[in-house]
Design a protein around this motif. Structure first.
Motif, PDB file in Angstrom:
ATOM      1  N   GLU A   1       0.828  -1.213   0.000  1.00 31.82           N
ATOM      2  CA  GLU A   1       0.000   0.000   0.000  1.00 31.82           C
ATOM      3  C   GLU A   1       0.855   1.254   0.000  1.00 31.82           C
ATOM      4  O   GLU A   1       0.597   2.185  -0.746  1.00 31.82           O
ATOM      5  N   GLU A   2       1.867   1.220   0.861  1.00 29.62           N
ATOM      6  CA  GLU A   2       2.748   2.394   0.918  1.00 29.62           C
ATOM      7  C   GLU A   2       3.431   2.635  -0.415  1.00 29.62           C
ATOM      8  O   GLU A   2       3.623   3.773  -0.840  1.00 29.62           O
ATOM      9  N   SER A   3       3.802   1.542  -1.051  1.00 31.75           N
ATOM     10  CA  SER A   3       4.462   1.667  -2.341  1.00 31.75           C
ATOM     11  C   SER A   3       3.540   2.359  -3.362  1.00 31.75           C
ATOM     12  O   SER A   3       3.971   3.251  -4.100  1.00 31.75           O
ATOM     13  N   GLU A   4       2.294   1.925  -3.373  1.00 31.50           N
ATOM     14  CA  GLU A   4       1.332   2.549  -4.287  1.00 31.50           C
ATOM     15  C   GLU A   4       1.114   4.011  -3.902  1.00 31.50           C
ATOM     16  O   GLU A   4       0.961   4.880  -4.759  1.00 31.50           O
ATOM     17  N   GLU A   5       1.114   4.274  -2.602  1.00 31.70           N
ATOM     18  CA  GLU A   5       0.933   5.647  -2.132  1.00 31.70           C
ATOM     19  C   GLU A   5       2.093   6.519  -2.584  1.00 31.70           C
ATOM     20  O   GLU A   5       1.906   7.650  -3.045  1.00 31.70           O
ATOM     21  N   THR A   6       3.300   5.984  -2.457  1.00 31.30           N
ATOM     22  CA  THR A   6       4.482   6.722  -2.911  1.00 31.30           C
ATOM     23  C   THR A   6       4.381   7.015  -4.407  1.00 31.30           C
ATOM     24  O   THR A   6       4.686   8.117  -4.863  1.00 31.30           O
TER      25      THR A   6
ATOM     26  N   CYS B   1       9.260  15.007  -3.038  1.00 32.82           N
ATOM     27  CA  CYS B   1       8.571  13.823  -2.513  1.00 32.82           C
ATOM     28  C   CYS B   1       9.274  13.266  -1.280  1.00 32.82           C
ATOM     29  O   CYS B   1       8.812  12.268  -0.708  1.00 32.82           O
ATOM     30  N   GLY B   2      10.394  13.856  -0.891  1.00 32.84           N
ATOM     31  CA  GLY B   2      11.149  13.331   0.243  1.00 32.84           C
ATOM     32  C   GLY B   2      11.904  12.070  -0.108  1.00 32.84           C
ATOM     33  O   GLY B   2      12.140  11.216   0.749  1.00 32.84           O
ATOM     34  N   LEU B   3      12.291  11.923  -1.359  1.00 34.45           N
ATOM     35  CA  LEU B   3      13.023  10.734  -1.807  1.00 34.45           C
ATOM     36  C   LEU B   3      14.377  11.143  -2.376  1.00 34.45           C
ATOM     37  O   LEU B   3      14.616  12.310  -2.667  1.00 34.45           O
ATOM     38  N   THR B   4      15.244  10.175  -2.535  1.00 33.88           N
ATOM     39  CA  THR B   4      16.453  10.432  -3.315  1.00 33.88           C
ATOM     40  C   THR B   4      16.126  10.230  -4.788  1.00 33.88           C
ATOM     41  O   THR B   4      15.177   9.522  -5.145  1.00 33.88           O
ATOM     42  N   GLN B   5      16.933  10.836  -5.641  1.00 35.22           N
ATOM     43  CA  GLN B   5      16.633  10.804  -7.068  1.00 35.22           C
ATOM     44  C   GLN B   5      16.602   9.393  -7.661  1.00 35.22           C
ATOM     45  O   GLN B   5      15.681   9.060  -8.415  1.00 35.22           O
ATOM     46  N   PRO B   6      17.568   8.518  -7.321  1.00 34.64           N
ATOM     47  CA  PRO B   6      17.503   7.184  -7.914  1.00 34.64           C
ATOM     48  C   PRO B   6      16.257   6.400  -7.506  1.00 34.64           C
ATOM     49  O   PRO B   6      15.854   5.463  -8.206  1.00 34.64           O
TER      50      PRO B   6
END
Lengths: 233, 233
Positions: free
Chosen positions: B12-17, B46-51
């Motif tokens: 679910e979290e993955s889909e949310e991301t 998004c609070g993520l790293t680019q890769p």
DNA sequence: CCTACCGATCGGTAGG
DNA sequence: CCTACCGATCGGTAGG
């Protein structure tokens, strides 16, 4: 050849090179946008190396600003010339549409996007002013005349004020999707010039702007539907 | 917590991301354009790293295409819902303008520019088709109905055919210069709602499209000026 | 989902 | 107007 003659020729060539850069940059910037055009592309298209550009222009942004200045100046002259002509409102609008169609094939909204998003605030303000005084103001003066003479609906009667009319006019210009949006409808297998209906794009656009798409006095009744405002009490 | 519960939550979290990335990318792409938005900007927002982005989307182009697909799909649903409503042509057009103003504050011409200039030919063709079937077609069906019922001028009588009317309609939408082009004129020092003239932007735009700027039956005579074609002989 | 890193390209400079 | 080159940033990959 004397040194003097050689130097004069060099000065002319230098100015010529500058003009070549300006024309080339204009084409590329207007077609692909400021960001997508590299200084190397421009230099290549001029037969120069990339650092050579910096002999003529301080940096990429300055080159872009000069392009817009040149372009806007020419357009302003042409528009003011058309505005002063002894023609009706509609005909002068048609002439302006034709001029803009013939000179700038690009979407003007891209230029405005670049001005808003890719330039320093200072340059942005400068070019916004150029855009308003050079393009919007002449156009608005035509619409203002139309409102004063009663040819156009007065803003207080559901019409648009001159400035907003000018903006709307400009926004109707771009060819959508890079394909001409206003192709002449071919009805039936006969040639288009059959019924005397071959309406040019510029004329069609002005027709719609002035008289709209609705059949006169037919269908729904919304003509000058003045909204009674005090719904919200 | 059992392994199963943990894995479900992860999915679910993955889909949310993924949805977060899509929403964020949409905002950035539509405001600044494909080229001007870097994958690092999107990831940061998004609070993520680019890769990490490349776990969800194969590459930048694929992400852009997914953004457009999602966006177009929603808009198509809304427009088809409005088209089927039991309202007049003008009212349905107003509803569409309001929907587009509320959902997409951006200039749609930028999206079209990116599709034409920044994407592979294959993706370009795909998104062009989506644009036509999703946005142009529903709009054109309204105009077609208007032409059939006689509310709109027939193409053979100087009107626009349904498809070109749809393109023109779309081209009138963008807020020019990032400032609203159709501000309500304030006449005199009194409040705007004084004479019952507070006309909303969407309504104003549809008014102009349907009835034009000219005073009805006044001024120059150009109403349905059918051009006699055989000038050139 | 991270760290570490790659080759390519960008705008711009040095020095002649 | 050229050659040579700089630091920064780009989209994307390796490997875990």
């Amino acid at each position: 050849m004397s040194r003097g003659a050689k130097r004069a020729a060099t000065r002319e060539e230098s100015e010529e090179t500058r003009q070549t850069i300006l024309r080339t940059a204009e084409q590329l910037f207007m077609e692909y946008g400021y960001r997508a055009v590299s200084t190397r592309q421009i230099a290549d298209a001029c037969g120069l190396t990339q650092p050579a550009l910096y002999h003529y222009f301080a940096d990429k942004q300055t080159l872009y600003v000069e392009v817009i200045k040149e372009n806007t100046g020419k357009t302003q002259s042409a528009m003011e010339r058309i505005v002063r002509r002894n023609e009706g409102i509609a005909e002068r609008l048609r002439l302006i549409v034709r001029y803009l169609y013939n000179t700038t094939q690009h979407d003007i909204s891209q230029m405005l996007h670049d001005i808003q998003h890719e330039l320093d605030p200072q340059m942005r303000e400068l070019l916004n002013q150029l855009f308003i005084t050079g393009l919007i103001a002449p156009l608005a003066s035509i619409f203002e005349e139309g409102i004063q003479t009663g040819f156009l609906r007065h803003p207080s009667m559901g019409g648009l004020d001159a400035t907003n009319a000018a903006y709307l006019f400009m926004s109707m210009l771009p060819r959508f999707l890079s394909r001409p949006p206003l192709t002449v409808p071919e009805h039936g297998p006969s040639h288009a010039s059959r019924h005397g209906l071959k309406i040019e794009q510029a004329e069609m656009l002005v027709q719609v702007l002035l008289y709209g798409l609705a059949e006169q006095g037919v269908g729904e009744r919304h003509q000058v539907e003045t909204v009674d405002s005090d719904h919200t009490l």
